[in-house]
Design a protein around this motif. Structure first.
Motif, PDB file in Angstrom:
ATOM      1  N   GLU B  19       0.822  -1.205   0.000  1.00 25.17           N
ATOM      2  CA  GLU B  19       0.000   0.000   0.000  1.00 25.17           C
ATOM      3  C   GLU B  19       0.857   1.256   0.000  1.00 25.17           C
ATOM      4  OE1 GLU B  19      -3.564  -2.326   2.303  1.00 25.17           O
ATOM      5  OE2 GLU B  19      -2.444  -0.781   3.370  1.00 25.17           O
ATOM      6  N   TYR B 185      -6.180   6.704   5.996  1.00 23.05           N
ATOM      7  CA  TYR B 185      -5.432   5.452   6.012  1.00 23.05           C
ATOM      8  C   TYR B 185      -5.042   5.068   7.444  1.00 23.05           C
ATOM      9  CZ  TYR B 185      -1.861   2.024   4.774  1.00 23.05           C
ATOM     10  OH  TYR B 185      -1.133   0.879   4.663  1.00 23.05           O
ATOM     11  N   THR B 266     -12.148  -0.277  -0.376  1.00 18.83           N
ATOM     12  CA  THR B 266     -10.752  -0.343  -0.781  1.00 18.83           C
ATOM     13  C   THR B 266     -10.118   1.022  -0.479  1.00 18.83           C
ATOM     14  OG1 THR B 266     -11.235   0.449  -2.996  1.00 18.83           O
ATOM     15  CG2 THR B 266     -11.270  -1.927  -2.675  1.00 18.83           C
ATOM     16  N   ILE B 267      -8.806   1.023  -0.319  1.00 17.86           N
ATOM     17  CA  ILE B 267      -8.159   2.265   0.097  1.00 17.86           C
ATOM     18  C   ILE B 267      -8.027   3.231  -1.067  1.00 17.86           C
ATOM     19  CG2 ILE B 267      -6.004   3.218   1.007  1.00 17.86           C
ATOM     20  CD1 ILE B 267      -5.764   0.415   2.442  1.00 17.86           C
ATOM     21  N   LEU B 322      -5.911  -3.413  -1.285  1.00 20.20           N
ATOM     22  CA  LEU B 322      -5.449  -2.136  -1.835  1.00 20.20           C
ATOM     23  C   LEU B 322      -6.448  -1.052  -1.477  1.00 20.20           C
ATOM     24  CD1 LEU B 322      -4.101  -3.023  -5.367  1.00 20.20           C
ATOM     25  CD2 LEU B 322      -2.796  -2.166  -3.429  1.00 20.20           C
TER      26      LEU B 322
END
Lengths: 287, 322
Positions: B19, B185, B266-267, B322
């Protein structure tokens, strides 16, 4: 006083639409576990089908009242067969997203061909004019909308709560697997239920065509108000939806008379108050 | 009920490294935009929406709460920042703070109300609240109704950064976006984020383990709303106006669409989705209402066949998060 009665009547008419739409949402949610975001778009389609029937086919209001819900209902059943049924077992949210997409498509197509302006739909000859009730002047068509909607709402309530078909329906809502084991075709019932709910929306569309103009976005803002109505009333009970729908329409009408600035927002404010006092909604079951 | 995302890959050092690599590539690509000749206004706009979609994704992707009114945070922060900049003549950094504070206050109130119901009701409540706010802004004098607040001065940030220069503005917006992204995050990978995910997967179990799930959801809502407000405040400098479009439900729908296309939970998905949808609007601007039809079709296609979204599919293929 005349103005107050007039606003009360407008409130009752809006209440009729809220009741018909939230009733359909509740019936659909019971069987499909889907909040039908396309409800407003299908309500608009009902009005447009009536408009087409009159202007292209020369078919009058009374036939439209019967045909438009059937046509839109069939369209709804096709949607259910081809798309919605694939969402069984998935999170509720996907149903909301899918029907939101359908609403965008339907509204977008109509907007392309008809712009955003409204088209008039004449009141049928038999319902023109008005009556003097002594304390107010009642346009016949408006009285007709309220009474007819009430009859349809109560008929739907009767169908679901008092007939054998309704009993199957309620049973299938509680436990579809068990009902299937008794030899009842539950998928077909689900399709028909969606058709019924959508048909009610289309019927409301036909009723509103002579009052509000026929516009591609006529259902877009209405559906959000109806969502608030549904949050207030809860979707657990059919009668609850009907009563909440009419009551909120009347309250909105009263607000238009006493404090017009808040008439757009009063239903949402009431929703907030109900959530603060009784988070499960007025008719009670927690979601 | 099946969960929204079926790939719950455990957080390993390797996943973390992947990531960070993707993040570094993304940051480098974005930082090099002014040298490539790509129209910076388009990228700045996309960055604001990407941050908004990331904030929205924090709530749906990790908390399982579908807010259908996220435009209200963006719009509110936009109006308040614009007012602070134009009428109070505050410097940009304080203008942004005013916008963030407004979104924070709004998310406290709306979170308190909407968290009381779950699932589908939560979505309907957030939608209704945003519509309520839309009508308030339509009538409130300081928003100037249909016209909106126009001609907002961009000013000098910290007294030195001249935001009327496109390149300077671009890097300020980029730094804002990257900071917001990293904060999200960090939240996702914190112990708080882990509890949030457990609530999404199985709320009754989380309750039985002793977590007060309502408080977690409330905090997630406030964080998401405040970050959405940050995106709205940044957007004021890019668009130089604040209008009713930003609070309308169609905008909330677009945010949902961006996140869905990119990949719920998802990020990097919301960023990809935001760029895709903004680019589509840019190229199809001449087609009028067909854009709405296309957006609706994308919704339908995504829900029926493509529920993981672009990034979700890629991650699933490589079995990574991800």
């Amino acid at each position: 006083m005349q103005a107050l009665y007039a606003q009360l009547l407008v409130g009752l008419i809006n209440g009729s639409f809220y009741a018909l739409l939230s009733l359909g949402l509740a019936v659909i949610f019971g069987m499909l576990n889907i909040i039908n975001f396309a409800h407003g778009a299908l309500y608009m389609m009902g009005a447009f089908v009536a408009y087409f029937l009159l202007n292209l086919g020369g078919i009058n209001y009374w036939w439209a009242l019967l045909l438009a819900p059937i046509i839109v209902g069939i369209f709804g059943m096709i949607l259910e067969r081809t798309m919605l049924q694939w969402l069984t077992g998935l999170d509720h949210l996907y149903g909301l997203l899918l029907t939101f997409g359908i609403a965008l498509i339907v509204q977008g197509v109509f907007q392309n061909y008809f712009g955003s302006s409204g088209m008039p739909y004449a009141i049928p000859d038999q319902l023109k004019g008005g009556m003097n009730l002594g304390f107010m002047f009642l346009p016949v068509y408006r009285g007709w909308v309220v009474i007819f909607s009430l009859v349809v709402c109560i008929a739907t309530w009767f169908l679901i709560e008092k007939t054998r078909l309704g009993a199957y329906l309620r049973a299938a809502t509680e436990n579809p697997t068990l009902v299937r084991a008794f030899g009842i075709n539950v998928p077909r019932m689900i399709t028909l239920t969606y058709g019924l709910g959508v048909g009610l929306a289309a019927l409301a569309g036909v009723l509103s065509a002579p009052i509000n103009q026929v516009r591609p976005l006529m259902g877009a803002d209405l559906i959000i108000v109806v969502f608030a109505v549904v949050v207030i009333g809860g979707m657990g009970s059919i009668m609850g939806s009907i009563i909440t729908g009419f009551a909120l329409g009347v309250i909105e009408g009263l607000t238009k008379y006493f404090y017009p600035e808040a008439s757009n927002t009063v239903v949402f404010v009431l929703m907030v108050l109900v959530l603060l006092v009784k988070p499960t909604g007025l008719t009670g079951r927690a979601a | 009920m099946t969960a929204l995302t079926d790939d719950t890959v455990p957080m390993t050092p390797r996943a973390m490294r992947d990531e960070m690599i993707v993040f570094a590539v993304m940051a480098l690509l974005l930082a090099s935009v002014p040298f490539t000749g790509v129209y910076p206004f388009f990228v700045m706009q996309a960055l604001c929406f990407a941050l908004l979609a990331c904030a929205f994704n924090l709530l749906i992707g990790y908390g399982g709460l579908l807010s259908f009114g996220h435009a209200m945070f963006m719009g509110t922060a936009g109006y308040c920042s614009a007012h602070a900049l134009k009428v109070w003549a505050l410097p940009p950094e304080l203008g942004i703070l005013v916008g963030i504070a407004a979104a924070f206050g709004l998310s406290l109130i709306t979170g308190f109300i909407s968290i009381r119901r779950q699932g589908i009701y939560f979505s309907m409540i957030t939608l209704a609240l945003s519509q309520l706010l839309y009508f308030i802004y339509l009538q409130a004098p300081f928003t100037h109704g249909e016209d909106g607040i126009q001609g907002i001065p961009q000013g000098h940030m910290f007294g030195v950064l001249d935001l009327s220069k496109p390149t300077v503005l671009y890097y300020v917006v980029l730094v804002g976006f990257l900071a917001g992204f990293l904060l999200i995050y960090r939240i996702i990978n914190s112990p708080f984020g882990e509890v949030l995910k457990s609530i999404r997967e199985n709320e009754p179990r989380a309750i039985s383990l002793g977590y007060r799930t309502d408080q977690y959801k409330f905090l997630a809502f406030v964080l998401s709303g405040t970050l959405a407000g940050f995106a709205g405040a940044l957007k004021v400098f890019v668009a130089q106006n604040a209008s009713l479009t930003d609070v309308h439900w169609t905008m909330s729908g677009e945010v949902v669409l961006m996140t869905l296309v990119g990949g719920l939970g998802t990020i990097f998905g919301p960023v990809v989705g935001a760029f895709a949808i903004i680019a589509m609007q840019q190229y199809l601007a001449g087609f009028g209402q067909w854009v709405t039809v296309i957006q609706g079709s994308i919704f339908v296609i995504c829900v029926l066949t493509f529920r993981r979204g672009v990034v979700g599919e890629v991650a699933h293929y490589f079995r990574r998060s991800l």
